[in-house]
Design an enzyme around this catalytic site. Sequence first.
Site, PDB file in Angstrom:
ATOM      1  N   TYR A 143       0.825  -1.208   0.000  1.00 29.95           N
ATOM      2  CA  TYR A 143       0.000   0.000   0.000  1.00 29.95           C
ATOM      3  C   TYR A 143       0.856   1.254   0.000  1.00 29.95           C
ATOM      4  CZ  TYR A 143       0.777   0.992   5.013  1.00 29.95           C
ATOM      5  OH  TYR A 143       1.330   1.324   6.220  1.00 29.95           O
TER       6      TYR A 143
ATOM      7  N   LEU B  98      11.197   1.482   7.045  1.00 27.82           N
ATOM      8  CA  LEU B  98      10.597   1.961   5.799  1.00 27.82           C
ATOM      9  C   LEU B  98      11.305   3.273   5.431  1.00 27.82           C
ATOM     10  CD1 LEU B  98       8.181   1.489   3.782  1.00 27.82           C
ATOM     11  CD2 LEU B  98       7.061   3.335   5.029  1.00 27.82           C
TER      12      LEU B  98
ATOM     13  N   GLU C  47      12.432   2.414  14.147  1.00 32.97           N
ATOM     14  CA  GLU C  47      11.408   3.366  13.696  1.00 32.97           C
ATOM     15  C   GLU C  47      10.139   3.111  14.487  1.00 32.97           C
ATOM     16  OE1 GLU C  47      10.008   2.632   9.678  1.00 32.97           O
ATOM     17  OE2 GLU C  47      10.029   0.470   9.999  1.00 32.97           O
TER      18      GLU C  47
ATOM     19  N   ARG D 197       7.940   4.817  -4.538  1.00 34.14           N
ATOM     20  CA  ARG D 197       7.954   3.808  -3.463  1.00 34.14           C
ATOM     21  C   ARG D 197       6.880   2.749  -3.695  1.00 34.14           C
ATOM     22  NH1 ARG D 197       7.515   5.780   2.663  1.00 34.14           N
ATOM     23  NH2 ARG D 197       5.347   6.101   2.042  1.00 34.14           N
TER      24      ARG D 197
HETATM   25  N1  PLP Z   1       7.730   3.780   8.994  1.00 33.88           N
HETATM   26  C1  PLP Z   1       6.596   3.062   8.944  1.00 33.88           C
HETATM   27  C2  PLP Z   1       6.585   1.664   9.470  1.00 33.88           C
HETATM   28  C3  PLP Z   1       5.430   3.626   8.393  1.00 33.88           C
HETATM   29  O1  PLP Z   1       4.297   2.902   8.322  1.00 33.88           O
HETATM   30  C4  PLP Z   1       5.471   4.969   7.935  1.00 33.88           C
HETATM   31  C5  PLP Z   1       4.277   5.615   7.378  1.00 33.88           C
HETATM   32  O2  PLP Z   1       3.178   5.192   7.546  1.00 33.88           O
HETATM   33  C6  PLP Z   1       6.664   5.682   8.023  1.00 33.88           C
HETATM   34  C7  PLP Z   1       7.781   5.050   8.547  1.00 33.88           C
HETATM   35  C8  PLP Z   1       6.764   7.096   7.531  1.00 33.88           C
HETATM   36  O3  PLP Z   1       6.741   7.115   6.124  1.00 33.88           O
HETATM   37  P1  PLP Z   1       6.215   8.389   5.319  1.00 33.88           P
HETATM   38  O4  PLP Z   1       6.995   9.568   5.810  1.00 33.88           O
HETATM   39  O5  PLP Z   1       6.551   8.069   3.900  1.00 33.88           O
HETATM   40  O6  PLP Z   1       4.770   8.515   5.571  1.00 33.88           O
END
Ligand code: PLP
Length: 285
Positions: free
Chosen positions: A32, A203, A179, A51
């Site tokens: 997703y 991520l 994270e 991504r």
């Molecule tokens: N890490 C995880 C596990 C996430 O699910 C998310 C976003 O939902 C992020 C980091 C932050 O990613 P982004 O800045 O692209 O929303």
Amino acid sequence: MDVVYLNGQFIPWDQARISPDDRGFLFGDSIYEVTRWYGGYFFDLPSHAARFRRSLHETRIIWEEESRFEEISEELIHHNGLGTECAMVYFQATRGVAPRTHAFPDPPVKPTVYGFARRQSLNTLASERGVGIWLTPDPRWNRCDIKTTALIANILPYQEAHDKGFAEVCFVRNGFVTEGAHSNIFFVRDESLYTHPENNDILAGITRKNIISIARSNGINVIEEAVAADMIPYMNEALICNTTGEIVPATRISDQVIGDGTPGPVTKRLQILLRELIQSGDPHR
Ligand code: PLP
């Protein structure tokens, strides 16, 4: 009635039907993406599209219309009358519908592709005052770089944190902070910004990437190194970030108050810089 995208069509939400044999439902065999619309434009849509495609390629889900990600996202906003609002768009692709067995369907079937848009404003209270986050061992697999919908290992620790009154859970792997369940984390120590390097343990957040870029172009030293959990008491500031929440100060981590327990100066400066970047509409200016 909300209008959603399902397998090539824009339809009212209550007419959307997905088979019980969908591999997203049976296995979480599915990826997703979440993007943010700021009343007239998406922030850094190309990075989200890239991504999404990477997640498709890493999971070998073939969606022949993958180049339409940006266009469908924009159409979802307009079909739902959200053009001048703040909103988020959710987009998901599963490996499709087939009798349950681990092997990929042979011959391959079309993926199930679903998207919706929803009005969403920023949680300004959290951004201004900061939040507490709970620290716990990372129970996830070793491909956290893939944005999969198989999120049970995020959900269970998050619920535990939520039940304890924390706004987010952050994970510790081999002694280092990786994270959050839905955010990346940064620490500030001696004016330098620390965050986990991009690898399979996190991520690659789009907000993380843009924070690193604005920090560097404004003279803030960024060190892409993981912070050991036992170093947290020595950190001056901490923040979590994601697409829907932007930058939220982390003023408490489990039982440890960070700094003086209020959002610190580097965090506040980054909030302003990110806001300016978002308002400029172009992260690559
Ligand atoms: N890490 C995880 C596990 C996430 O699910 C998310 C976003 O939902 C992020 C980091 C932050 O990613 P982004 O800045 O692209 O929303």
